[in-house]
Write a protein that holds these residues in place. Structure first.
Motif, PDB file in Angstrom:
ATOM      1  N   LEU A 185       0.823  -1.205   0.000  1.00 21.85           N
ATOM      2  CA  LEU A 185       0.000   0.000   0.000  1.00 21.85           C
ATOM      3  C   LEU A 185       0.859   1.258   0.000  1.00 21.85           C
ATOM      4  N   PHE A 186       0.297   2.365  -0.519  1.00 22.20           N
ATOM      5  CA  PHE A 186       0.963   3.653  -0.373  1.00 22.20           C
ATOM      6  C   PHE A 186       1.142   3.939   1.118  1.00 22.20           C
ATOM      7  N   PRO A 187       2.322   4.393   1.528  1.00 16.99           N
ATOM      8  CA  PRO A 187       2.552   4.652   2.957  1.00 16.99           C
ATOM      9  C   PRO A 187       2.054   6.022   3.384  1.00 16.99           C
ATOM     10  N   TYR A 188       1.906   6.167   4.685  1.00 14.21           N
ATOM     11  CA  TYR A 188       1.669   7.473   5.287  1.00 14.21           C
ATOM     12  C   TYR A 188       3.019   7.997   5.766  1.00 14.21           C
ATOM     13  N   ILE A 189       3.417   9.145   5.248  1.00 15.29           N
ATOM     14  CA  ILE A 189       4.652   9.795   5.691  1.00 15.29           C
ATOM     15  C   ILE A 189       4.251  11.085   6.401  1.00 15.29           C
ATOM     16  N   ASP A 190       4.526  11.167   7.686  1.00 13.51           N
ATOM     17  CA  ASP A 190       4.079  12.281   8.524  1.00 13.51           C
ATOM     18  C   ASP A 190       5.089  13.420   8.435  1.00 13.51           C
ATOM     19  N   ILE A 191       4.955  14.222   7.385  1.00 15.22           N
ATOM     20  CA  ILE A 191       5.899  15.311   7.139  1.00 15.22           C
ATOM     21  C   ILE A 191       5.848  16.346   8.257  1.00 15.22           C
ATOM     22  N   ASP A 192       4.663  16.561   8.822  1.00 10.74           N
ATOM     23  CA  ASP A 192       4.529  17.551   9.894  1.00 10.74           C
ATOM     24  C   ASP A 192       5.176  17.097  11.199  1.00 10.74           C
ATOM     25  N   VAL A 197      10.032  12.083   2.483  1.00 11.98           N
ATOM     26  CA  VAL A 197      10.105  11.044   1.455  1.00 11.98           C
ATOM     27  C   VAL A 197      11.558  10.578   1.284  1.00 11.98           C
ATOM     28  N   LYS A 198      12.472  11.524   1.245  1.00 11.01           N
ATOM     29  CA  LYS A 198      13.894  11.183   1.088  1.00 11.01           C
ATOM     30  C   LYS A 198      14.376  10.313   2.243  1.00 11.01           C
ATOM     31  N   GLY A 199      14.030  10.709   3.471  1.00  5.94           N
ATOM     32  CA  GLY A 199      14.445   9.942   4.636  1.00  5.94           C
ATOM     33  C   GLY A 199      13.775   8.584   4.688  1.00  5.94           C
ATOM     34  N   TYR A 200      12.533   8.522   4.238  1.00  7.29           N
ATOM     35  CA  TYR A 200      11.793   7.254   4.224  1.00  7.29           C
ATOM     36  C   TYR A 200      12.473   6.273   3.273  1.00  7.29           C
ATOM     37  N   ILE A 201      12.792   6.734   2.073  1.00  2.00           N
ATOM     38  CA  ILE A 201      13.471   5.874   1.101  1.00  2.00           C
ATOM     39  C   ILE A 201      14.805   5.396   1.657  1.00  2.00           C
ATOM     40  N   LYS A 238      10.136   5.201  -5.020  1.00  5.54           N
ATOM     41  CA  LYS A 238      11.137   5.897  -5.833  1.00  5.54           C
ATOM     42  C   LYS A 238      10.590   6.263  -7.208  1.00  5.54           C
ATOM     43  N   GLN A 239       9.863   5.339  -7.816  1.00  5.92           N
ATOM     44  CA  GLN A 239       9.353   5.598  -9.166  1.00  5.92           C
ATOM     45  C   GLN A 239       8.226   6.632  -9.162  1.00  5.92           C
ATOM     46  N   THR A 240       7.311   6.540  -8.210  1.00  7.90           N
ATOM     47  CA  THR A 240       6.230   7.531  -8.153  1.00  7.90           C
ATOM     48  C   THR A 240       6.779   8.893  -7.740  1.00  7.90           C
ATOM     49  N   SER A 241       7.771   8.905  -6.868  1.00  4.98           N
ATOM     50  CA  SER A 241       8.389  10.158  -6.458  1.00  4.98           C
ATOM     51  C   SER A 241       9.068  10.840  -7.642  1.00  4.98           C
ATOM     52  N   ALA A 242       9.769  10.058  -8.450  1.00  2.00           N
ATOM     53  CA  ALA A 242      10.454  10.618  -9.621  1.00  2.00           C
ATOM     54  C   ALA A 242       9.444  11.186 -10.620  1.00  2.00           C
ATOM     55  N   GLN A 243       8.323  10.494 -10.793  1.00  2.00           N
ATOM     56  CA  GLN A 243       7.295  10.963 -11.723  1.00  2.00           C
ATOM     57  C   GLN A 243       6.711  12.295 -11.270  1.00  2.00           C
ATOM     58  N   VAL A 244       6.349  12.385  -9.991  1.00  2.00           N
ATOM     59  CA  VAL A 244       5.752  13.610  -9.467  1.00  2.00           C
ATOM     60  C   VAL A 244       6.777  14.741  -9.458  1.00  2.00           C
ATOM     61  N   LYS A 245       8.010  14.437  -9.119  1.00  2.00           N
ATOM     62  CA  LYS A 245       9.064  15.464  -9.093  1.00  2.00           C
ATOM     63  C   LYS A 245       9.254  16.089 -10.465  1.00  2.00           C
ATOM     64  N   GLU A 277      -4.570  10.308  -4.647  1.00  2.00           N
ATOM     65  CA  GLU A 277      -4.492  11.759  -4.472  1.00  2.00           C
ATOM     66  C   GLU A 277      -3.639  12.136  -3.263  1.00  2.00           C
ATOM     67  N   LYS A 278      -3.873  11.489  -2.129  1.00  2.00           N
ATOM     68  CA  LYS A 278      -3.103  11.815  -0.922  1.00  2.00           C
ATOM     69  C   LYS A 278      -1.624  11.471  -1.105  1.00  2.00           C
ATOM     70  N   TRP A 279      -1.355  10.373  -1.801  1.00  2.00           N
ATOM     71  CA  TRP A 279       0.042   9.995  -2.024  1.00  2.00           C
ATOM     72  C   TRP A 279       0.727  11.024  -2.926  1.00  2.00           C
ATOM     73  N   ILE A 280       0.048  11.485  -3.977  1.00  2.00           N
ATOM     74  CA  ILE A 280       0.629  12.506  -4.852  1.00  2.00           C
ATOM     75  C   ILE A 280       0.889  13.784  -4.072  1.00  2.00           C
ATOM     76  N   ARG A 281      -0.053  14.186  -3.211  1.00  2.00           N
ATOM     77  CA  ARG A 281       0.149  15.396  -2.417  1.00  2.00           C
ATOM     78  C   ARG A 281       1.366  15.262  -1.507  1.00  2.00           C
ATOM     79  N   THR A 282       1.564  14.097  -0.933  1.00  2.00           N
ATOM     80  CA  THR A 282       2.748  13.862  -0.096  1.00  2.00           C
ATOM     81  C   THR A 282       4.011  14.015  -0.928  1.00  2.00           C
TER      82      THR A 282
END
Length: 285
Positions: A185-192, A197-201, A238-245, A277-282
């Motif tokens: 599943l897409f993870p929850y990354i608590d940026i606040d 994302v970088k640290g999670y990877i 990594k792949q979804t992050s690269a696409q959104v970036k 949607e939430k994963w893209i926003r993250t």
């Protein structure tokens, strides 16, 4: 089919990582226990998966789900071994992993361990019980020699939060990842709360370097996993992050990126709490 099976399984077990409760009430949730070999067990119920060490030295658990699950967790532990609960390790501060801390301290007289930032963040809650706070904290990690095994507790910085720990059972070759692994599943990354994302990877790649193909992995959420599934998980990130970036670099606002969506192959990773949607926003953030 895979998506629907996963969603059904997690909804039935009350699987959410928010501070609220799932659509099920705690009274309707059944704790399930699985022996992973020797003295190590995995408990699933409502909230984060619980790791258990049960043997001659007593009981140790990793995480303790939501507060209303405390008595059910206690009963599940009794069904494994009627002995003293000596230690609780919190992998991070979220309520679906620390909610039963006060019960485990007040009723079971357990000692709670966690990273320094877990105690700080629990203290920052407007309403908290003193008994829910970790008693022993650490900056990098701690080692337990317990029930014939060596449990290495290691801090991974700025991943899911700023206070994440993972636990490696060295003899049993079992890893509890906390929320550094949402299996399938897409993870929850608590940026606040200090996550990134970088640290999670980086954290997940560190875990992969520590294990082998025989390692059993207790994820923070989801079914028991293995190295191949953990690798698939980080590849997805990594792949979804690269696409959104790349889309962000090209000047697309986040709403346009959401409209464009991710590659079709990632559709099955979307679920009730972290949909596409939430994963893209993250990732965009």
């Amino acid at each position: 089919m895979r998506k629907h099976v996963l969603l059904l399984m997690f909804l039935l077990t009350g699987f959410f990582t928010t501070s609220g409760y799932a659509q099920n009430s705690p009274e309707d949730v059944t704790m399930k226990s699985e022996n992973l070999g020797g003295s190590v067990y995995m408990l699933t119920g409502m909230g984060g998966n619980i790791g258990v060490s049960a043997g001659d030295d007593g009981l140790l658990i990793i995480d303790d789900q939501y507060e209303p699950m405390a008595e059910k967790i206690s009963a599940a532990l009794d069904s494994i071994l009627k002995d003293k609960l000596r230690y609780v390790i919190n992998t991070h501060y979220h309520g679906d992993h620390t909610g039963s801390n006060a019960y485990m301290k007040e009723v079971k007289d357990a000692t709670i361990f966690a990273h320094d930032n877990v105690r700080i963040r629990l203290l920052d809650k407007e309403e908290h019980k003193h008994s829910e706070l970790p008693v022993v904290t650490y900056s990098q990690g701690v080692t337990f020699h317990f029930n014939g095994d060596t449990l290495k507790v290691m801090h991974l910085s700025n991943a899911h939060t700023d206070g994440d720990s993972v636990v490696m059972f060295e003899k049993a070759n079992i890893l509890h990842t906390g929320d550094l692994f949402f299996n399938g599943l897409f993870p929850y990354i608590d940026i606040d709360s200090g996550g990134s994302v970088k640290g999670y990877i980086a954290g997940v790649e560190k875990l992969i370097s520590m294990i082998n193909d025989d390692t059993k992995i207790i994820p923070g959420h989801g079914p028991l996993g293995n190295k191949a599934q953990l690798q698939e998980f980080v590849d997805m990130i990594k792949q979804t992050s690269a696409q959104v970036k790349q889309l962000k670099i090209n000047g697309l606002p986040v709403e346009d990126v959401i409209d464009a969506g991710l590659d079709e192959k990632w559709k099955d990773w979307s679920w009730a709490f972290i949909n596409e949607e939430k994963w893209i926003r993250t990732l965009y953030r």
